[in-house]
Write a protein that holds these residues in place. Structure first.
Motif, PDB file in Angstrom:
ATOM      1  N   ILE A 127      -4.253   0.585   5.077  1.00 13.65           N
ATOM      2  CA  ILE A 127      -5.062   1.113   3.979  1.00 13.65           C
ATOM      3  C   ILE A 127      -4.720   2.597   3.722  1.00 13.65           C
ATOM      4  CG2 ILE A 127      -7.155   1.727   5.311  1.00 13.65           C
ATOM      5  CD1 ILE A 127      -6.960  -0.176   1.914  1.00 13.65           C
ATOM      6  N   GLN A 139      -2.353  -8.569   4.396  1.00 18.60           N
ATOM      7  CA  GLN A 139      -2.918  -7.250   4.041  1.00 18.60           C
ATOM      8  C   GLN A 139      -1.948  -6.409   3.211  1.00 18.60           C
ATOM      9  OE1 GLN A 139      -3.189  -7.809   7.738  1.00 18.60           O
ATOM     10  NE2 GLN A 139      -5.142  -8.815   7.383  1.00 18.60           N
ATOM     11  N   ILE A 198      -9.426  -6.390   0.742  1.00 22.32           N
ATOM     12  CA  ILE A 198      -8.969  -5.167   0.059  1.00 22.32           C
ATOM     13  C   ILE A 198      -9.154  -5.316  -1.458  1.00 22.32           C
ATOM     14  CG2 ILE A 198      -7.052  -3.555  -0.296  1.00 22.32           C
ATOM     15  CD1 ILE A 198      -5.912  -4.486   2.376  1.00 22.32           C
ATOM     16  N   PHE A 219      -9.491   0.074  -1.591  1.00 16.28           N
ATOM     17  CA  PHE A 219     -10.226   0.230  -0.334  1.00 16.28           C
ATOM     18  C   PHE A 219     -10.361  -1.096   0.390  1.00 16.28           C
ATOM     19  CE2 PHE A 219     -14.033  -1.788  -1.911  1.00 16.28           C
ATOM     20  CZ  PHE A 219     -13.874  -1.647  -3.278  1.00 16.28           C
ATOM     21  N   GLN A 220     -10.565  -0.967   1.711  1.00 10.08           N
ATOM     22  CA  GLN A 220     -10.767  -2.134   2.563  1.00 10.08           C
ATOM     23  C   GLN A 220     -12.237  -2.192   2.950  1.00 10.08           C
ATOM     24  OE1 GLN A 220      -8.375  -2.019   6.118  1.00 10.08           O
ATOM     25  NE2 GLN A 220      -8.299  -4.241   6.115  1.00 10.08           N
TER      26      GLN A 220
END
Ligand SMILES: Cc1cc2nc3c(=O)[nH]c(=O)nc-3n(C[C@H](O)[C@H](O)[C@H](O)COP(=O)(O)OP(=O)(O)OC[C@H]3O[C@@H](n4cnc5c(N)ncnc54)[C@H](O)[C@@H]3O)c2cc1C
Length: 247
Positions: free
Chosen positions: A110, A136, A19, A67-68
């Motif tokens: 996300i 994450q 990310i 963003f991932q």
């Protein structure tokens, strides 16, 4: 009015596993952008279709996206460096409606980034966010700075409460009065959050992140059934009243 602009990258950062965040200097875009809107980004010369990414924050002339890395486009984007130029089309979509009172913003994975700007622009906001694991987890300090409270859940219990974010939403709605629930994340999460909000009689709006082609309503790639009719996520959405979505 959406515009196409070439914007200099002023900051490019790794945030967590796969990310990244990118900040561009984009005064015209920043002036117009509303929470929940997105930009369509040209990801290199090789890819024909732009990639839609939500606006995470606007600070003066600076616009940030988070963003991932999923495929070729987002991988290209993750390699962008400060000083390079990015070709953006936006701001696109409708964004979240503004409520004068207290809102509960809800983000999954996300889907968390657009909820930061949404919380920041609210009169008063609390947040419930969920991640697969601590690896994450993103934007927690930023959310804490603009929200009264931030409740965290993770699938594996490595950060916050073990479990899904909808359990936190249920508890928050039982403990406090909210004018609305505003959510972004994977479709199953949105469906559960919408059901929890409906049973608490609180209006709920969800941002649907369907796969997208053109981003301006010219193709049908992002069609989604709302109120028995197909609607374009890019033009009619991405934000819809949860009660109208045909889950
Ligand atoms: C309105 C909107 C806002 C978005 N905001 C963000 C954001 O803030 N941050 C972020 O990381 N991503 C966001 N996305 C998803 C992002 O657009 C996709 O991950 C990206 O287009 C993938 O491009 P790629 O070239 O890297 O991967 P591709 O090679 O195009 O696809 C790689 C994999 O990702 C899947 N994928 C592609 N598009 C989507 C999508 N829209 N939703 C779910 N899976 C997808 C594909 O099915 C495939 O499995 C948003 C999508 C929409 C429609």
């Amino acid at each position: 009015m959406p515009m196409t602009l070439n914007c200099p990258v002023t900051e490019a950062q790794w945030l967590a596993e796969d990310i990244f965040s990118i900040t561009v200097d984009a005064p015209k875009l920043a002036q117009q952008a509303k929470p929940g809107q997105f930009v369509n980004i040209k990801c290199g010369e090789g890819l024909l279709l732009r990639r839609p990414i939500s606006i995470c924050s606007v600070e003066g002339d600076a616009l940030t996206v988070v963003f991932q890395v999923k495929g070729e486009g987002t991988r290209w984007l993750s390699q962008c460096q400060t000083g390079e130029m990015l070709d953006l089309l936006g701001p696109l979509g409708n964004g979240f409606p503004h409520f004068p009172g207290r809102v509960l913003v809800v983000g999954g994975g996300i889907g968390v980034p657009p909820m930061y700007d949404t919380a920041k622009s609210a009169t008063s906001a609390d947040a419930c966010v969920g991640f697969r694991s601590e690896k994450q987890a993103i934007l927690l300090d930023e959310l804490k700075a603009v929200c009264g409270s931030v409740a965290v859940a993770s699938d594996d219990g490595s950060i916050g409460r073990r479990g899904f974010v909808d359990a936190l939403v249920k508890e928050s709605l039982a403990a406090q009065t909210y004018d609305a629930v505003l959510a972004c994340g994977p479709r199953p999460m949105l469906k559960s959050v919408a059901a929890v909000a409906a049973s608490a009689n609180v209006p709920c709006y969800v941002s649907m992140e369907e796969r997208m082609g053109c981003g301006v309503g010219a193709c049908l790639v992002c069609a989604c059934s709302v109120g028995g009719h197909y609607r374009h996520v890019c033009k009619d959405g991405p934000v819809f009243a949860a009660g109208e979505v045909d889950w």
